[in-house]
Design a protein around this motif. Structure first.
Motif, PDB file in Angstrom:
ATOM      1  N   UNK A  41       0.832  -1.203   0.000  1.00 14.47           N
ATOM      2  CA  UNK A  41       0.000   0.000   0.000  1.00 14.47           C
ATOM      3  C   UNK A  41       0.868   1.255   0.000  1.00 14.47           C
ATOM      4  N   UNK A  42       1.931   1.249   0.796  1.00 10.91           N
ATOM      5  CA  UNK A  42       2.829   2.400   0.827  1.00 10.91           C
ATOM      6  C   UNK A  42       3.470   2.624  -0.550  1.00 10.91           C
ATOM      7  N   UNK A  43       3.854   1.541  -1.213  1.00 13.44           N
ATOM      8  CA  UNK A  43       4.442   1.647  -2.552  1.00 13.44           C
ATOM      9  C   UNK A  43       3.410   2.169  -3.547  1.00 13.44           C
ATOM     10  N   UNK A  44       2.175   1.702  -3.449  1.00  9.71           N
ATOM     11  CA  UNK A  44       1.121   2.179  -4.343  1.00  9.71           C
ATOM     12  C   UNK A  44       0.866   3.673  -4.146  1.00  9.71           C
ATOM     13  N   UNK A  46       3.057   5.913  -3.068  1.00  5.79           N
ATOM     14  CA  UNK A  46       4.196   6.624  -3.660  1.00  5.79           C
ATOM     15  C   UNK A  46       4.060   6.697  -5.184  1.00  5.79           C
ATOM     16  N   UNK A  47       3.651   5.592  -5.810  1.00  2.69           N
ATOM     17  CA  UNK A  47       3.487   5.579  -7.265  1.00  2.69           C
ATOM     18  C   UNK A  47       2.391   6.531  -7.708  1.00  2.69           C
ATOM     19  N   UNK A  48       1.297   6.586  -6.959  1.00  3.55           N
ATOM     20  CA  UNK A  48       0.214   7.506  -7.305  1.00  3.55           C
ATOM     21  C   UNK A  48       0.653   8.955  -7.163  1.00  3.55           C
ATOM     22  N   UNK A  49       1.402   9.255  -6.097  1.00  2.00           N
ATOM     23  CA  UNK A  49       1.885  10.618  -5.904  1.00  2.00           C
ATOM     24  C   UNK A  49       2.776  11.048  -7.061  1.00  2.00           C
ATOM     25  N   UNK A  50       3.665  10.170  -7.490  1.00  2.00           N
ATOM     26  CA  UNK A  50       4.539  10.489  -8.618  1.00  2.00           C
ATOM     27  C   UNK A  50       3.729  10.615  -9.905  1.00  2.00           C
ATOM     28  N   UNK A  69      10.354   6.918 -12.640  1.00  2.00           N
ATOM     29  CA  UNK A  69      11.498   6.246 -12.004  1.00  2.00           C
ATOM     30  C   UNK A  69      12.347   7.234 -11.220  1.00  2.00           C
ATOM     31  N   UNK A  70      12.591   8.404 -11.790  1.00  2.00           N
ATOM     32  CA  UNK A  70      13.379   9.432 -11.099  1.00  2.00           C
ATOM     33  C   UNK A  70      12.657   9.899  -9.831  1.00  2.00           C
ATOM     34  N   UNK A  71      11.346  10.106  -9.946  1.00  2.00           N
ATOM     35  CA  UNK A  71      10.548  10.538  -8.809  1.00  2.00           C
ATOM     36  C   UNK A  71      10.568   9.495  -7.685  1.00  2.00           C
ATOM     37  N   UNK A  72      10.386   8.234  -8.035  1.00  2.00           N
ATOM     38  CA  UNK A  72      10.390   7.163  -7.029  1.00  2.00           C
ATOM     39  C   UNK A  72      11.759   7.028  -6.368  1.00  2.00           C
ATOM     40  N   UNK A  73      12.837   7.186  -7.174  1.00  2.00           N
ATOM     41  CA  UNK A  73      14.189   7.133  -6.608  1.00  2.00           C
ATOM     42  C   UNK A  73      14.412   8.293  -5.649  1.00  2.00           C
ATOM     43  N   UNK A  74      13.916   9.464  -6.007  1.00  2.00           N
ATOM     44  CA  UNK A  74      14.079  10.640  -5.141  1.00  2.00           C
ATOM     45  C   UNK A  74      13.307  10.447  -3.828  1.00  2.00           C
ATOM     46  N   UNK A  75      12.110   9.870  -3.909  1.00  2.00           N
ATOM     47  CA  UNK A  75      11.340   9.616  -2.694  1.00  2.00           C
ATOM     48  C   UNK A  75      12.014   8.587  -1.800  1.00  2.00           C
ATOM     49  N   UNK A  76      12.623   7.574  -2.418  1.00  2.00           N
ATOM     50  CA  UNK A  76      13.333   6.542  -1.640  1.00  2.00           C
ATOM     51  C   UNK A  76      14.573   7.129  -0.980  1.00  2.00           C
ATOM     52  N   UNK A  77      15.227   8.066  -1.640  1.00  2.00           N
ATOM     53  CA  UNK A  77      16.430   8.688  -1.075  1.00  2.00           C
ATOM     54  C   UNK A  77      16.082   9.556   0.137  1.00  2.00           C
ATOM     55  N   UNK A  78      14.894  10.131   0.140  1.00  2.00           N
ATOM     56  CA  UNK A  78      14.470  10.983   1.255  1.00  2.00           C
ATOM     57  C   UNK A  78      14.258  10.170   2.527  1.00  2.00           C
ATOM     58  N   UNK A  79      13.884   8.905   2.375  1.00  2.00           N
ATOM     59  CA  UNK A  79      13.558   8.092   3.547  1.00  2.00           C
ATOM     60  C   UNK A  79      14.764   7.511   4.155  1.00  2.00           C
TER      61      UNK A  79
END
Length: 79
Positions: A41-44, A46-50, A69-79
């Motif tokens: 659910x958390x991944x879904x 994040x994907x919707x936000x991007x 892909x860039x957006x998801x990588x940036x979100x993962x880097x923030x965490x």
């Protein structure tokens, strides 16, 4: 020819519209799978936000995958 048009119209009306994948509800899965459902659910989300960001920035379809892909990588880097 008229029969072909009628058959085509009936076939188009009979097909169901494509739906987006619904968000996983962790409360509706067995307890042993709840943790995995929460992660999914958390991944879904994040994907919707991007996806919404891409829509707001009017990213072209050909560039959308790279943007997501860039957006998801940036979100993962923030965490």
């Amino acid at each position: 020819m008229k029969q072909v048009i009628i058959i085509t119209a009936v076939a188009l009306l009979a097909t169901a519209p494509a739906r987006a994948q619904a968000l996983v509800d962790p409360t509706k899965v067995a307890p042993e799978y709840r943790e995995a459902a929460e992660k999914r659910r958390a991944e879904q989300i994040r994907q919707r936000e991007c996806g919404l960001k891409a829509d707001l920035e009017k990213v072209l379809p050909r560039d959308r995958t790279v943007y997501l892909n860039h957006c998801l990588d940036a979100m993962a880097a923030k965490q």
